[in-house]
Enzyme design. Structure first.
Site, short mmCIF file in Angstrom:
data_model
loop_
_atom_site.label_atom_id
_atom_site.label_comp_id
_atom_site.label_asym_id
_atom_site.label_seq_id
_atom_site.Cartn_x
_atom_site.Cartn_y
_atom_site.Cartn_z
N TYR A 1 22.56 17.94 85.28
CA TYR A 1 21.71 18.39 84.91
C TYR A 1 20.51 18.06 84.99
O TYR A 1 19.89 19.11 85.80
CB TYR A 1 21.65 18.43 82.56
CG TYR A 1 20.45 18.58 82.84
CD1 TYR A 1 19.33 19.93 82.75
CD2 TYR A 1 19.44 17.57 82.60
CE1 TYR A 1 18.38 20.57 82.45
CE2 TYR A 1 18.23 18.11 82.18
CZ TYR A 1 17.73 19.12 82.01
OH TYR A 1 16.72 19.51 81.60
N LYS B 1 17.06 19.80 88.51
CA LYS B 1 16.30 19.57 88.26
C LYS B 1 15.76 19.30 89.46
O LYS B 1 14.80 19.75 90.36
CB LYS B 1 15.03 18.76 86.99
CG LYS B 1 15.68 18.91 85.77
CD LYS B 1 15.18 20.40 85.79
CE LYS B 1 15.61 21.45 84.67
NZ LYS B 1 15.24 23.08 84.00
N SER C 1 11.60 17.62 84.58
CA SER C 1 11.68 16.51 83.33
C SER C 1 12.18 15.62 84.16
O SER C 1 11.91 15.01 84.84
CB SER C 1 13.43 16.68 82.85
OG SER C 1 14.05 15.43 82.12
P1 NAD Z 1 16.02 26.78 75.02
O1 NAD Z 1 17.53 26.55 75.54
O2 NAD Z 1 15.81 26.19 73.86
O3 NAD Z 1 15.52 27.08 76.63
C1 NAD Z 1 16.00 27.70 77.70
C2 NAD Z 1 16.25 29.30 77.13
O4 NAD Z 1 16.60 29.99 78.39
C3 NAD Z 1 17.36 29.65 76.65
O5 NAD Z 1 16.56 30.96 75.22
C4 NAD Z 1 18.66 30.98 76.97
O6 NAD Z 1 19.09 31.62 76.01
C5 NAD Z 1 17.76 31.02 78.85
N1 NAD Z 1 18.41 31.08 79.09
C6 NAD Z 1 19.32 30.56 80.05
N2 NAD Z 1 20.33 30.78 80.63
C7 NAD Z 1 19.84 31.61 81.11
C8 NAD Z 1 19.90 33.09 81.85
N3 NAD Z 1 20.56 32.95 83.11
N4 NAD Z 1 19.74 33.58 82.50
C9 NAD Z 1 18.91 34.67 81.21
N5 NAD Z 1 17.89 33.40 80.39
C10 NAD Z 1 18.69 32.69 79.95
O7 NAD Z 1 16.06 25.20 75.72
P2 NAD Z 1 13.84 24.37 76.33
O8 NAD Z 1 14.37 22.86 75.32
O9 NAD Z 1 12.78 24.72 76.08
O10 NAD Z 1 13.95 24.16 77.50
C11 NAD Z 1 13.55 24.81 78.30
C12 NAD Z 1 13.68 24.21 79.89
O11 NAD Z 1 12.63 22.86 80.12
C13 NAD Z 1 14.62 23.88 81.05
O12 NAD Z 1 15.01 24.08 81.86
C14 NAD Z 1 15.15 22.70 80.40
O13 NAD Z 1 15.73 22.50 81.29
C15 NAD Z 1 13.15 22.21 80.48
N6 NAD Z 1 13.67 20.50 79.66
C16 NAD Z 1 13.89 20.98 78.84
C17 NAD Z 1 13.46 19.48 78.05
C18 NAD Z 1 13.99 19.39 76.51
O14 NAD Z 1 13.75 18.00 75.77
N7 NAD Z 1 13.82 20.57 76.27
C19 NAD Z 1 12.96 18.41 78.66
C20 NAD Z 1 12.61 18.96 79.66
C21 NAD Z 1 13.46 19.93 80.70
C1 WQD Z 2 16.09 9.63 73.39
C2 WQD Z 2 16.46 8.31 72.52
C3 WQD Z 2 18.96 8.25 72.47
C4 WQD Z 2 20.43 10.69 70.02
C5 WQD Z 2 17.13 13.65 77.04
C6 WQD Z 2 17.60 14.08 78.82
C7 WQD Z 2 16.43 14.98 79.59
C8 WQD Z 2 15.63 15.50 78.87
C9 WQD Z 2 14.98 14.98 77.55
C10 WQD Z 2 15.27 17.68 79.61
C11 WQD Z 2 17.58 7.02 73.12
C12 WQD Z 2 19.01 7.71 71.33
C13 WQD Z 2 19.72 9.80 70.46
C14 WQD Z 2 20.55 10.28 68.88
C15 WQD Z 2 19.86 8.19 69.27
N1 WQD Z 2 15.78 16.66 78.76
N2 WQD Z 2 19.09 8.10 70.35
N3 WQD Z 2 20.90 8.67 68.64
O1 WQD Z 2 17.80 10.69 76.62
O2 WQD Z 2 15.49 10.10 76.47
O3 WQD Z 2 16.81 12.62 77.54
O4 WQD Z 2 16.37 14.43 77.25
O5 WQD Z 2 15.03 17.15 80.27
O6 WQD Z 2 16.56 14.66 80.27
O7 WQD Z 2 18.74 12.67 79.43
O8 WQD Z 2 16.26 12.15 74.49
O9 WQD Z 2 16.19 12.63 72.77
O10 WQD Z 2 18.82 12.00 73.57
O11 WQD Z 2 17.77 10.41 73.36
O12 WQD Z 2 19.89 6.49 68.86
O13 WQD Z 2 21.12 10.55 68.33
O14 WQD Z 2 16.68 8.05 71.61
O15 WQD Z 2 19.86 7.00 73.09
O16 WQD Z 2 17.17 6.18 73.71
P1 WQD Z 2 16.67 11.14 76.53
P2 WQD Z 2 17.05 11.90 73.49
#
Ligand code: NAD
Ligand code: WQD
Length: 338
Positions: A149, A153, A124
């Site tokens: 969290y 990562k 991330s």
């Molecule tokens: P998500 O929660 O939709 O998907 C994760 C999946 O993993 C879920 O379906 C959950 O049921 C499964 N899971 C969790 N723990 C498990 C376990 N112990 N065993 C088996 N399955 C398990 O999340 P996402 O948004 O698709 O994110 C996927 C990956 O990307 C995550 O590692 C997350 O940290 C990373 N990521 C997400 C974002 C974002 O904003 N969505 C941003 C950066 C990184």
């Molecule tokens: C985006 C912008 C908020 C909600 C998070 C995690 C990061 C990554 C992505 C996984 C910010 C603003 C939000 C609301 C708002 N995930 N906001 N009102 O903060 O960039 O990151 O998700 O790795 O680790 O921290 O994403 O979508 O929460 O916010 O004004 O109700 O929207 O303040 O500026 P963020 P976000």
């Protein structure tokens, strides 16, 4: 070629499974359904015409990983499985370390023993914290994230670097910026459980009348309109990058490889720009109020995606408005299900 996709019924995982199937990979999904639902498997089949093998296993149980690897010849893994709620991770840090890191180590132990390489990790942009310069490229110094969290990562990346080096393995660390949107069929998308923390799900539920109004967390940031800036990347574009990263790992002749890519569009959008884009794209209103800044938020983060373009031949193609249109279609689909 069979690829193990952990968390493959989740948001990014399900879209990536579809792209892998389109590219003729066989897919084996493990997902314990802690943040996903079984109907996503049916919808993957509707979208792709193929139904991957599925195991509802918790990856904390190493004996189940063994069982699965005995049953399938696996050539690589994309590891999406993790908990991802930043706020929750502050309240339950040990649950986050256990679920995000024990599962990773369990998988790697089994891969090490079975001589399986090619491991892709969902990292991330949170590993950069508030970077001193924008856009953020892969050489930008990392900062220890505030949230547990985010720490999982950064630690996950270190574990994988050690794994690659000590056991001659190929790994790819993909640092996502802010994934948004849903599949163009409206059959796959994000399933926010409870009150969404992320911006786009909250905007969508506000437009749908589920939430009364969006709280914009701060309009006194040093940006053009005072609201914070992020790089919102369409989830299908992001999914395609995984296929490219995997193909690159598999094509390399080196035994040890550590690839790192920033996956974003290269464009920063403010919170107000996202709200307006959503309204324009979908011809709906999103009522909002300006509130205090949210604790822990950074001002600005957007990617320099040049390395991914050069080395993977990948770049994001979908506009913010197009992505936000798919989100709205997904919301309407969810309403037909409830
Ligand atoms: P998500 O929660 O939709 O998907 C994760 C999946 O993993 C879920 O379906 C959950 O049921 C499964 N899971 C969790 N723990 C498990 C376990 N112990 N065993 C088996 N399955 C398990 O999340 P996402 O948004 O698709 O994110 C996927 C990956 O990307 C995550 O590692 C997350 O940290 C990373 N990521 C997400 C974002 C974002 O904003 N969505 C941003 C950066 C990184
Ligand atoms: C985006 C912008 C908020 C909600 C998070 C995690 C990061 C990554 C992505 C996984 C910010 C603003 C939000 C609301 C708002 N995930 N906001 N009102 O903060 O960039 O990151 O998700 O790795 O680790 O921290 O994403 O979508 O929460 O916010 O004004 O109700 O929207 O303040 O500026 P963020 P976000």
């Amino acid at each position: 070629m069979a690829i193990l996709v952990t968390g493959g019924l989740g948001y990014i995982g399900s879209h990536t499974v579809v792209e892998l199937l389109h590219n003729d990979f066989d897919v084996v999904i493990v997902d314990d359904l802690s943040n996903s639902e079984k109907f996503i498997l049916d919808n993957i089949e509707k979208v792709s015409g193929k139904r991957p093998a599925f195991y509802p296993f918790d990856l904390k149980r190493r004996e189940l990983i063994k069982q699965l690897l005995d049953a399938h010849q696996i050539d690589g893994c994309i590891n999406f499985a993790a908990f991802k709620a930043v706020g929750e991770s502050q309240e339950k840090p040990l649950d986050y370390y256990e679920n995000n890191l024990f599962t990773l180590v369990n998988l790697l132990q089994e891969f090490k023993e079975r001589n399986i390489s090619n491991f892709i990790f969902s990292s991330s942009c949170t590993v950069y914290g508030q970077a001193d310069q924008q856009p953020i490229d892969e050489n930008t110094p990392l900062k220890l994230p505030e949230s547990s969290y985010g720490k999982t990562k950064q630690m996950g990346e270190e574990i994988l670097k050690d794994f690659a080096t000590a056991y001659q393995k190929r790994v790819s660390l993909l640092r996502y910026f802010n994934p948004i949107g849903a599949h163009s069929t409206a059959l796959l998308g994000e399933l926010p459980i409870g009150i969404p923390n992320n911006l786009v799900p909250y905007v969508t539920q506000t437009a749908a009348g589920i939430r009364e109004k969006l709280s914009i967390w701060g309009n006194d940031y040093p940006t053009a309109d005072g609201t914070a800036i992020r790089d919102y990347i369409y989830v299908v574009d992001l999914a395609k990058a995984h296929v490219k990263a995997l193909q690159k790992l598999m094509a390399t002749e080196e035994d040890t490889k550590i690839d790192i890519y920033n996956l974003g569009t290269g464009n920063g959008s403010s919170v107000l720009e996202v709200v307006r884009a959503f309204e324009n794209a979908n011809q709906v209103k999103v009522p909002y109020q300006i509130c205090e800044r949210r604790a822990g938020d950074i001002t600005v983060a957007y990617a320099n995606p040049a390395k991914a373009e050069k080395e993977l031949g990948w770049k994001a193609e979908t506009t913010l408005e197009e992505a936000l249109r798919t989100t709205w279609e997904w919301q309407k689909y969810l309403e037909t299900r409830s």
